[in-house]
Structure formats: structure tokens, C-alpha cells
Design a protein around this motif. Structure first.
Motif, short mmCIF file in Angstrom:
data_model
loop_
_atom_site.label_atom_id
_atom_site.label_comp_id
_atom_site.label_asym_id
_atom_site.label_seq_id
_atom_site.Cartn_x
_atom_site.Cartn_y
_atom_site.Cartn_z
N VAL A 79 44.83 26.88 41.39
CA VAL A 79 43.36 25.60 42.63
C VAL A 79 43.06 27.38 43.71
N ILE A 80 43.82 28.05 43.60
CA ILE A 80 43.21 28.92 44.91
C ILE A 80 41.99 29.65 44.59
N MET A 81 42.03 29.85 42.90
CA MET A 81 40.80 31.06 42.77
C MET A 81 39.71 30.11 42.27
N GLN A 82 39.87 29.03 42.12
CA GLN A 82 38.83 28.14 42.09
C GLN A 82 37.80 28.28 43.23
N THR A 83 39.00 27.72 43.98
CA THR A 83 38.17 27.60 45.99
C THR A 83 37.57 29.22 46.20
N LEU A 84 38.18 30.05 45.35
CA LEU A 84 37.71 31.07 46.61
C LEU A 84 36.57 32.28 45.90
N MET A 85 36.51 30.95 44.59
CA MET A 85 35.31 31.75 43.58
C MET A 85 34.04 30.85 44.56
N ALA A 86 34.43 29.79 44.63
CA ALA A 86 33.46 28.15 45.31
C ALA A 86 32.67 28.78 46.57
N VAL A 87 34.27 29.97 47.83
CA VAL A 87 33.47 30.19 48.69
C VAL A 87 32.73 31.40 48.78
N GLN A 88 33.15 32.28 46.98
CA GLN A 88 32.95 33.49 47.34
C GLN A 88 30.87 33.40 46.98
#
Length: 177
Positions: A79-88
């Protein structure tokens, strides 16, 4: 464990018969002491088997708990990785459509809005601005003065055009609203 419990139960029945014999005839001619020793030994073995069985089940439960915790940790990391990727991705998209010099939308964003019939779905005005004599300013006063002129015009344009309306830098000294 269940088998030991059944054997112990059967033996207990025999021991009860022997206890009744002791009560009616006394200790002579009975095997009460040996039978009692055997029964308590069997009881100890049954308790030991029950403890071993419980420990085996407890190990399995601990293993399941650890695996569940690891699974949840992996899900949180995903979930954290997906969130970071979405922000990126959002930042990359913003960078792809933003002029780094003025902070306005860039030429790609201008063309995207002009070519998207869903965005422009009713009569719309489009004004193009071109700063005259920018080359002269760059040649006589330097490129930093020309850059300052572009940034000041971008700020002025953004301040007079309502926030909900589009403003962009179409090219070097060309702007669109």
C-alpha cells in the motif's frame, strides 16, 4: 493422546475393582500398590502426551500468527509503495505539463487543452500573447533580463486571469489564456 486416555480409562476401571477388593478384604492378596503405581505412571504419560500435543498445536498457531503478521506487513508495504508511486506519477505528470521557468502550464498542456473536445465543450475564447522585442531585450540587456520579463509577464497574466481559467506558456515568448 486419545489412545493413551482410553487405556488409562480402562485401567482405572480395573483399579476401581481392586480398590473395592481392598475395602472388603484388606490389602492382603491384592495388587493395589502395583496397580496404583502403574495407574499413576500411566497418568503421568497421559499428561505428558497432552502437554506435547498442546505444545505442537501452540507451535502451529504461533507459526500461523507470524505468517499472518508477515502477510499484513507485506500488504502495508505494498500500500505504501502504491501510494508513493501514485504521488510520483502525479509529480511526473505535473512536471510534464508545467513550464519550469514560469510555473504555468507548458506547450504540451496548451496543446492538450486545445485538442480535447471534452474540455472545450461550449463556445470558448482563446487569447494568444506574444512579447514583442524579446530578442532585442536579450541582445541588449542580457538573457537574465529577458527571463525576468517572461516571468513578470507570466505572473501578471496569472494575476489578471481568473484562477479557474487556463493560462499557459505556449513557447519562448508566447502565452495562451
Amino acid at each position: 493422546y486419545q489412545d493413551k486416555l482410553q487405556v488409562q480409562s480402562d485401567y482405572w476401571e480395573k483399579l476401581k475393582v481392586e480398590i473395592e477388593a481392598v475395602r472388603s478384604r484388606g490389602y492382603e492378596n491384592t495388587d493395589i500398590v502395583n496397580m496404583s503405581e502403574t495407574y499413576f505412571k500411566m497418568a503421568d504419560e497421559t499428561v505428558s502426551a497432552a502437554e506435547n500435543y498442546s505444545e505442537k498445536i501452540a507451535r502451529k498457531i504461533r507459526t500461523i500468527e507470524i505468517l499472518s503478521a508477515l502477510d499484513m506487513l507485506c500488504l502495508v508495504i505494498l500500500v505504501i509503495m502504491q501510494t508513493l508511486m501514485a504521488v510520483q506519477n502525479k509529480l511526473l505528470e505535473q512536471r510534464a505539463y508545467t513550464d519550469s521557468h514560469t510555473g504555468l502550464s507548458n506547450k504540451s498542456a496548451c496543446e492538450k487543452i486545445l485538442n480535447n473536445k471534452e474540455i472545450i465543450d461550449e463556445p470558448t475564447a482563446c487569447i494568444m500573447f506574444d512579447l514583442n522585442n524579446l530578442k532585442t531585450v536579450n541582445d541588449t540587456m542580457g538573457h537574465s533580463a529577458g527571463d525576468q520579463l517572461i516571468m513578470n509577464f507570466a505572473r501578471l497574466l496569472r494575476s489578471v486571469i481568473p484562477e479557474e481559467d487556463f493560462v499557459g506558456r505556449y513557447g519562448g515568448d508566447e502565452f495562451m489564456a
